[in-house]
Design an enzyme around this catalytic site. Sequence first.
Site, short mmCIF file in Angstrom:
data_model
loop_
_atom_site.label_atom_id
_atom_site.label_comp_id
_atom_site.label_asym_id
_atom_site.label_seq_id
_atom_site.Cartn_x
_atom_site.Cartn_y
_atom_site.Cartn_z
N HIS A 210 31.40 14.65 -2.03
CA HIS A 210 31.54 14.41 -3.25
C HIS A 210 32.78 13.67 -3.45
O HIS A 210 33.64 13.84 -2.68
CB HIS A 210 31.40 15.52 -4.33
CG HIS A 210 32.63 16.38 -4.15
ND1 HIS A 210 32.69 17.30 -2.89
CD2 HIS A 210 33.74 16.79 -4.83
CE1 HIS A 210 33.64 18.03 -3.15
NE2 HIS A 210 34.31 17.70 -4.16
N ASP A 212 35.99 13.62 -6.54
CA ASP A 212 36.54 14.30 -7.47
C ASP A 212 36.90 13.56 -8.78
O ASP A 212 37.12 12.37 -8.77
CB ASP A 212 38.05 14.83 -7.23
CG ASP A 212 37.89 16.20 -6.24
OD1 ASP A 212 36.62 16.53 -5.94
OD2 ASP A 212 38.92 16.21 -5.59
N HIS A 267 34.60 13.44 0.03
CA HIS A 267 34.93 14.36 1.10
C HIS A 267 33.95 15.41 0.96
O HIS A 267 33.06 15.49 0.11
CB HIS A 267 36.23 14.69 0.57
CG HIS A 267 36.60 15.37 -0.78
ND1 HIS A 267 36.69 14.55 -1.80
CD2 HIS A 267 36.82 16.45 -1.20
CE1 HIS A 267 37.00 15.12 -2.85
NE2 HIS A 267 36.95 16.42 -2.64
N ARG A 277 37.52 30.22 5.67
CA ARG A 277 38.44 29.37 5.07
C ARG A 277 38.78 29.58 3.56
O ARG A 277 37.98 29.74 3.18
CB ARG A 277 37.96 27.85 5.32
CG ARG A 277 38.66 26.81 4.62
CD ARG A 277 37.83 25.53 4.79
NE ARG A 277 38.61 24.36 4.05
CZ ARG A 277 39.51 23.52 4.08
NH1 ARG A 277 39.99 23.61 5.44
NH2 ARG A 277 39.82 22.70 3.47
C1 GA4 Z 1 33.77 18.31 -8.10
C2 GA4 Z 1 35.25 18.72 -7.95
C3 GA4 Z 1 35.60 19.98 -8.63
O1 GA4 Z 1 35.39 21.10 -7.67
C4 GA4 Z 1 34.80 20.37 -10.00
C5 GA4 Z 1 33.21 20.34 -9.44
C6 GA4 Z 1 32.20 20.66 -10.46
C7 GA4 Z 1 31.80 22.11 -10.36
O2 GA4 Z 1 31.79 22.63 -9.54
O3 GA4 Z 1 31.16 22.52 -11.50
C8 GA4 Z 1 31.21 19.77 -10.25
C9 GA4 Z 1 31.71 18.60 -9.21
C10 GA4 Z 1 32.93 18.76 -9.29
C11 GA4 Z 1 31.18 17.07 -9.74
C12 GA4 Z 1 29.71 17.01 -10.35
C13 GA4 Z 1 29.27 18.22 -10.99
C14 GA4 Z 1 30.53 19.02 -11.63
C15 GA4 Z 1 29.77 20.23 -9.67
C16 GA4 Z 1 28.69 19.25 -9.92
C17 GA4 Z 1 27.61 18.98 -9.57
C18 GA4 Z 1 35.17 21.42 -10.49
C19 GA4 Z 1 34.75 19.22 -10.79
O4 GA4 Z 1 35.43 18.85 -12.03
O5 GA4 Z 1 33.83 18.25 -10.44
#
Ligand code: GA4
Length: 334
Positions: A210, A212, A267, A277
């Site tokens: 994904h 961020d 990443h 981890r």
């Molecule tokens: C990816 C980055 C952060 O960990 C996060 C993730 C979020 C979650 O875990 O709830 C998301 C992911 C993240 C992006 C798309 C959506 C939202 C899971 C998901 C499938 C907390 C964020 O802000 O976006």
Amino acid sequence: MVVLAKPAPLEQISIIKTHTSNNFFTGVPVIDLSRPDSKATMIKACMEIGFFKVVNHGIPTGLVSRLEAEAVKFFSLSQVEKERDSGIRSPFGYGSKRIGSNGDVGWLEYLLMQTNRESLSRTSQAFFRANPDAFRYGTESAVSEYLSAVKKLACEVLEMMAEGLNIQPRNVFSKLLMDEESDSLFRLNHYPPCPQLQEVDCKLTGFGEHTDPQIISILRSNNTSGLQISLRDGSWVSVPSDQKSFFINVGDSLQVLTNGRFRSVRHRVLANSYKSRVSMIYFGGPPHRERLAPLPLLMGEGEESLYKEFTWFEYKTSAYKTRLADNRLGQFMK
Ligand code: GA4
């Protein structure tokens, strides 16, 4: 009626063959914050990879190890104890294997929290109530002290980026994190080891690929590898662990603010076969109302924005409806 969420079945977590993806990358840019030439190296890293690590960052080791110890203590509680925080509204609080709410799963457990003072203390108060034993030694203060240090580091790095790009004022990015309404998050991840798969030369996906959505992410992990980044040619490389440094990712919002000059890095994390981890990530995000568009001062003559106009709230709302691996910026491209 109480509906209990079923745990995610293991079969849904993707398994990755290791021999193709276990090559340690020796090219992670290292930015020494005490060196005068660090801005230029940082800009190059943001443009080419969207990822680098910082050394000589000034964050005391004690602050980091104290929070890591609290996290280890929390994750070693029984499942029943960890899940006792059901009063906290999803997606915040404790989670296990499920990532987001659209069906993504991974070999991890985590604590996700909002970093503004009010919500942070709401989250930790719920934990204090749920886990008085694990949290009696000041987890709340360990989290908030760590967060102020790491937010300061994020702002320092963002100011160096503005200077390196020759744009004024130097707080043009960092002010978004300093805003009282900055929508920033903090995540503690625990990836348990998964020895069974080592025999077949495979690894489980801890956190699937994904980017961020926020501006910048500051990651610190213990000495267990697992993080991989995708390079421009699409290949995946493993990042050697370094518990003394902080790893920095460019997020989607910073890619937009720089009109694609900086690259939001794709990443993922593979679970280690033998070692746990533990990682801690601060996601620096703008306030909901912030309009995300390329900074006018950065645009060359006749250069057009690559993106449609949107606010962080609009982007975030749409991002939270996507699957983890989706290209979230795609639908905002012109
Ligand atoms: C990816 C980055 C952060 O960990 C996060 C993730 C979020 C979650 O875990 O709830 C998301 C992911 C993240 C992006 C798309 C959506 C939202 C899971 C998901 C499938 C907390 C964020 O802000 O976006």
